[in-house]
Design an enzyme around this catalytic site. Structure first.
Site, PDB file in Angstrom:
ATOM      1  N   ASP A  98      43.294  -1.460  -0.370  1.00 18.63           N
ATOM      2  CA  ASP A  98      44.232  -0.169  -0.007  1.00 18.63           C
ATOM      3  C   ASP A  98      43.952  -0.242   1.953  1.00 18.63           C
ATOM      4  O   ASP A  98      43.239  -0.664   2.264  1.00 18.63           O
ATOM      5  CB  ASP A  98      43.184   1.361  -0.056  1.00 18.63           C
ATOM      6  N   HIS A 328      44.159   7.794  -8.897  1.00 20.60           N
ATOM      7  CA  HIS A 328      42.908   8.802  -7.814  1.00 20.60           C
ATOM      8  C   HIS A 328      43.550  10.255  -7.648  1.00 20.60           C
ATOM      9  O   HIS A 328      42.726  11.023  -7.316  1.00 20.60           O
ATOM     10  CB  HIS A 328      42.180   8.299  -7.033  1.00 20.60           C
ATOM     11  N   ASP A 329      44.802  10.275  -7.877  1.00 25.10           N
ATOM     12  CA  ASP A 329      44.971  11.058  -7.119  1.00 25.10           C
ATOM     13  C   ASP A 329      46.192  12.517  -7.916  1.00 25.10           C
ATOM     14  O   ASP A 329      46.320  13.545  -8.040  1.00 25.10           O
ATOM     15  CB  ASP A 329      46.614  12.071  -5.993  1.00 25.10           C
TER      16      ASP A 329
END
Ligand code: GLC
Ligand code: CA
Length: 558
Positions: A98, A328-329
């Site tokens: 990331d 993950h959001d």
């Protein structure tokens, strides 16, 4: 269309904090990931995308980086990282990092220096403005609540943060800042990593003049997105990044580009635009409601179908799609798009997987999706950890118009913490994730939904994903074929055709919990069933009755 390894790959996203804890402190870590590489290999994925593992004070779980070239102590050391990289490579798995460079942490040494004085050599690394009429420079509201501006005592000026005050935005118009970033990226590439997922990369360029944003009637804050999304120089910066760094390595890049349109995506990820390999679009999840992104309603199939069909045809031959339902959001995909009631969870998770993985683009699997992990039945506010969820509560309940009872269903359905509960490895305590106390609660359904159980069941969602991945490696039509939607207005069935050099796939998905009749297009009856999520063994008649959430893929060779 040009072939590329990243077009043929399947990516698995790991949220390290919640994946596997190796030392009993309740926090997932790099050694935990190393211990699960064989599991990922068995699944058959090619690439691991690691959510941030850099040094961070964790205001936003690592999306606030205080040192881009150090590993978060909770996750391990740089030696652990090097071992992860070499062991992954040894097994034929690639690692994509990331890259969070729209903002840093306010604890990054650049910001610590920047805030000291207007003459600091780092002043220009961030975006500083004088206040206006005793308040902030403009009316923008942050995505994490409150103003996008925080006044800093040392100089009395305000710095910009589109997210939390602990995430000051970097100033990409500074050539010195861009140099630092390219240097840092080069350092990681030289280490041997295989690519970058670029956090909110569509927001890195801000105009010089920052006017008030449009505000809804009576709203306290204005919208910054007309100025900061696809800002004036974003494509110029990405082309520069490409020529200075990316083009020197055989890596893959994917941009998180909220607010992206098909036309913009053709620039960001065009076959010949020299920016990124692909982007994440968010039209199927970012459906604005009365309360910003907060909602309790699932996304309907016709909406999902319309969005994906537009992207499938809009990018075909021009740019490359990334395919995802969860990350993950987002809420868990089977809870947001499928049917997580016990009777339908498995079959609808497989349906979603079929529907997504048979499209053109690079598919992304979010950790636990291959087990059909669901949203979590949180019981109190104190169980939430996510900055966005807690800020949402503050904005809408403590300082806003809603009662706790009114906001609670939004939180339960939409909180990012749904995706962040620990990976469910086994029926042992804490789902086998940790021997200590997990940093966030475990979904109580781990006794039934877990990797150990999935590996022991030949009909599990896990093995279904494994088969989808194998098919993608066997039939180039799945990767490169064109896409055509059939039955455009059917309320329950999503049907499409893929075609490459005369070979055709027919993908039939019943998105309802009722049986549906369907008549095959010509030439498909009696063809091979490539995969199905129920027990159908042949399709010999021109019409068939699909069971609830049934998915079937038929293949007609040239
Ligand atoms: C991205 C990340 C999200 C983070 C935000 C700010 O949207 O996916 O988790 O909170 O950027 O960095
Ligand atoms: Ca740990």
């Amino acid at each position: 269309m040009n072939r590329a390894w990243w077009k043929e790959a399947v990516v698995y996203q790991i949220y390290p904090r919640s994946f596997m804890d190796s030392n009993g402190d309740g926090i997932g870590d790099l050694n935990g990931i190393i211990s699960k590489l064989d599991y990922l290999k068995l699944l058959g994925v090619d690439v691991i995308w690691l959510s941030p593992v850099y040094q961070s004070p964790n205001a936003d779980n690592g999306y606030d980086i205080s040192d881009y070239q150090a590993i978060m102590a909770e996750f391990g050391t740089m030696e652990d990282f090097d071992r992860l990289l070499s062991q992954a490579h040894g097994k034929g798995l690639k690692i994509v990092m990331d890259l969070v460079v729209n903002h840093s942490s306010d604890e990054h040494k650049w910001f610590v220096e920047s805030r000291k004085s207007v003459n600091s050599p780092y002043r220009n690394y961030y975006i500083w403005r004088d206040g206006k009429n005793g308040g902030p420079p403009n009316n923008w509201g942050s995505w994490f609540g409150g103003s996008t501006w925080t006044r800093d005592g040392a100089t009395g000026m305000y710095y910009l943060h589109l997210f939390s005050p602990k995430q000051p935005d970097l100033n990409w118009s500074s050539p010195a800042l861009r140099d630092e970033i390219y240097r840092m990226m080069t350092w990681w590439c030289d280490k041997g990593i295989d690519g970058f997922r670029m956090d909110v990369i569509s927001m890195i360029s801000k105009p010089d003049i920052l006017p008030d944003g449009p505000a809804e009637n009576g709203a306290q804050y204005g919208d910054f997105t007309p100025y900061c999304i696809h800002g004036p120089h974003v494509h110029e910066y990405l082309r520069e990044m490409n020529s200075r760094v990316l083009s020197h390595y055989d890596i893959m890049t994917v941009g998180e580009t909220s607010g992206v349109t098909v036309e913009q995506a053709r620039l960001y990820a065009g076959e010949d635009t020299h920016e990124l390999n692909m982007v994440f679009q968010f039209e199927h999840v970012d459906v604005p409601g009365k309360y910003a992104g907060w909602r309790t309603n699932k996304i309907s199939m016709p909406f999902l179908r319309a969005v994906f069909s537009k992207w499938q045809t809009g990018l075909n031959g021009k740019a490359w799609n990334s395919l995802f339902l969860g990350n993950h959001d987002q809420p868990r995909s089977v809870s947001q798009f499928g049917d997580d009631r016990p009777a339908f969870r498995v079959v609808s998770a497989k349906l979603l997987a079929t529907w997504l993985h048979m499209m053109q683009g690079t598919p992304y699997i979010y950790q636990g999706e291959e087990l059909g992990m669901t949203n979590c039945p949180f019981e109190s506010l104190s169980e939430f950890r996510d900055i966005d969820s807690l800020n949402g509560y503050r904005t809408w309940v403590e300082n806003g118009p809603l009662t706790h009872a009114q906001f609670w269903p939004f939180l339960l359905f939409k909180s990012r913490d749904n995706a962040r509960t620990p990976m469910q490895w086994s029926a042992r305590p804490n789902a086998g994730f940790t021997t200590g106390t997990p940093w966030i609660r475990v979904n109580p359904n781990y006794t039934e939904i877990n990797a150990e159980a999935a590996l022991a069941d030949p009909n599990s969602i896990f093995y279904y994903y494994q088969k989808l991945i194998r098919l993608r490696k066997t039939y180039p039509v799945i990767v490169y074929g064109s896409y055509a939607l059939l039955e455009k207005n059917d309320p329950n069935l999503c049907v499409y055709i893929r075609e490459l050099a005369g070979e055709k796939l027919l993908v039939i998905c019943n998105f309802s919990d009722k049986k549906q009749a369907y008549t095959l297009p010509e030439g498909f009856s009696g063809t091979q069933i490539l995969i199905t999520n129920l027990n159908r063994s042949a399709v010999d008649e021109p019409s068939l009755t699909l069971q609830p959430y049934e998915a079937v893929v038929l293949r007609r060779p040239v």
